[in-house]
Design a protein around this motif. Structure first.
Motif, mmCIF file in Angstrom:
data_model
loop_
_atom_site.group_PDB
_atom_site.id
_atom_site.type_symbol
_atom_site.label_atom_id
_atom_site.label_comp_id
_atom_site.label_asym_id
_atom_site.label_seq_id
_atom_site.Cartn_x
_atom_site.Cartn_y
_atom_site.Cartn_z
ATOM 1 N N LYS A 74 1.655 4.357 -3.812
ATOM 2 C CA LYS A 74 1.402 5.593 -4.045
ATOM 3 C C LYS A 74 1.818 6.365 -5.193
ATOM 4 O O LYS A 74 3.115 5.894 -5.393
ATOM 5 C CB LYS A 74 1.259 6.286 -2.852
ATOM 6 C CG LYS A 74 0.435 5.199 -1.811
ATOM 7 C CD LYS A 74 0.428 6.526 -0.707
ATOM 8 C CE LYS A 74 -0.546 6.307 0.566
ATOM 9 N NZ LYS A 74 -0.330 6.112 2.086
ATOM 10 N N PRO A 75 1.400 7.330 -5.646
ATOM 11 C CA PRO A 75 2.451 8.079 -6.652
ATOM 12 C C PRO A 75 3.678 8.456 -6.507
ATOM 13 O O PRO A 75 3.889 9.062 -6.789
ATOM 14 C CB PRO A 75 1.652 9.051 -7.218
ATOM 15 C CG PRO A 75 0.036 8.256 -7.426
ATOM 16 C CD PRO A 75 0.186 7.607 -6.092
ATOM 17 N N ASN A 76 3.735 9.566 -4.946
ATOM 18 C CA ASN A 76 5.233 9.866 -4.891
ATOM 19 C C ASN A 76 6.325 9.281 -3.828
ATOM 20 O O ASN A 76 6.600 9.155 -3.000
ATOM 21 C CB ASN A 76 4.432 11.256 -3.445
ATOM 22 C CG ASN A 76 3.932 10.299 -1.965
ATOM 23 O OD1 ASN A 76 2.907 8.832 -2.371
ATOM 24 N ND2 ASN A 76 3.080 10.900 -1.252
ATOM 25 N N SER A 77 5.299 7.467 -3.948
ATOM 26 C CA SER A 77 6.720 6.532 -3.142
ATOM 27 C C SER A 77 7.450 6.426 -4.527
ATOM 28 O O SER A 77 8.491 5.910 -4.667
ATOM 29 C CB SER A 77 5.734 5.432 -2.930
ATOM 30 O OG SER A 77 5.555 4.601 -4.040
ATOM 31 N N GLU A 135 0.471 -1.297 0.073
ATOM 32 C CA GLU A 135 0.237 -0.218 -0.180
ATOM 33 C C GLU A 135 0.588 1.150 -0.004
ATOM 34 O O GLU A 135 0.833 2.312 -0.628
ATOM 35 C CB GLU A 135 -1.298 0.028 1.165
ATOM 36 C CG GLU A 135 -2.185 -1.199 0.877
ATOM 37 C CD GLU A 135 -2.814 -1.096 2.620
ATOM 38 O OE1 GLU A 135 -2.463 0.075 3.390
ATOM 39 O OE2 GLU A 135 -3.456 -1.973 2.650
ATOM 40 N N LEU A 136 1.657 1.341 0.420
ATOM 41 C CA LEU A 136 2.743 2.624 1.110
ATOM 42 C C LEU A 136 3.233 2.867 -0.418
ATOM 43 O O LEU A 136 3.818 4.055 -0.737
ATOM 44 C CB LEU A 136 3.859 1.918 2.116
ATOM 45 C CG LEU A 136 3.461 2.627 3.786
ATOM 46 C CD1 LEU A 136 4.490 1.912 4.411
ATOM 47 C CD2 LEU A 136 2.998 3.701 3.773
ATOM 48 N N THR A 137 4.144 1.386 -1.129
ATOM 49 C CA THR A 137 5.473 1.780 -2.210
ATOM 50 C C THR A 137 4.211 2.009 -3.734
ATOM 51 O O THR A 137 4.387 2.284 -4.824
ATOM 52 C CB THR A 137 5.792 1.210 -2.091
ATOM 53 O OG1 THR A 137 5.049 -0.513 -1.903
ATOM 54 C CG2 THR A 137 6.910 0.396 -1.007
#
Length: 170
Positions: free
Chosen positions: A147-150, A143-145
């Motif tokens: 995201k577009p800002n990851s 989920e964390l990775t």
């Protein structure tokens, strides 16, 4: 720095011994066909011991990196006390993530890189929260990775590949 030095000492000793070993062994060395029984038993035992040591160091190193990123200074004793109960489940996490990445690499390398990106944070998530399970840590990492800002994750992967390449070249 002291705790990092303690964790990196086994790797440094291995590299120094390996360097001297390579320099002292001639290229024409031939392994004898009649390896003794003791050697046949010693090789798998040494492999198991080294693998266990590397797993422990991996778990401690991930936890130390996590704490350092938070700006905390942790002694080796504190690090061991907070991490030792999570080492056995950490083995399961490492195996699961490794199998996913290996499966992706078998599927033409690029899917393996995406699997690595997807699960790169799972060990940190797992070691940060004592109540989280292996599968939940992997889900949370995905989920964390996702995201577009990851994009920073690709930077971390790139630096890791760069250093691995440089160290492999040396």
């Amino acid at each position: 720095v002291k705790t990092f030095a303690i964790l990196l000492a086994p790797s440094a000793v291995y590299e120094i011994v390996s360097l001297f070993w390579k320099a002292s062994v001639s290229k024409e060395t031939i392994v004898a066909d009649d390896i003794s029984t003791v050697a046949l038993l010693a090789i798998p035992i040494c492999f198991i011991l080294i693998a266990a040591l590397m797993i422990v160091i991996g778990a401690l190193s991930a936890k130390l990196q996590l704490e350092s990123a938070k700006g905390k200074t942790v002694s080796f004793g504190e690090l061991w006390k907070t991490t030792k109960s999570r080492i056995l489940p950490f083995i399961g996490l490492s195996l699961m993530v490794g199998l996913y990445i290996l499966g992706g690499l078998i599927l033409f390398i690029i899917p393996g890189l995406f699997m690595y990106k997807k699960y790169v944070m799972s060990s940190y998530i797992f070691l940060e929260d004592d109540t989280i399970s292996v599968s939940d840590a992997m889900k949370k990492s995905a989920e964390l990775t996702a995201k577009p800002n990851s994009g920073y994750v690709w930077g971390v992967i790139g630096i890791g590949v760069l250093f691995a390449g440089l160290l492999g070249f040396l």
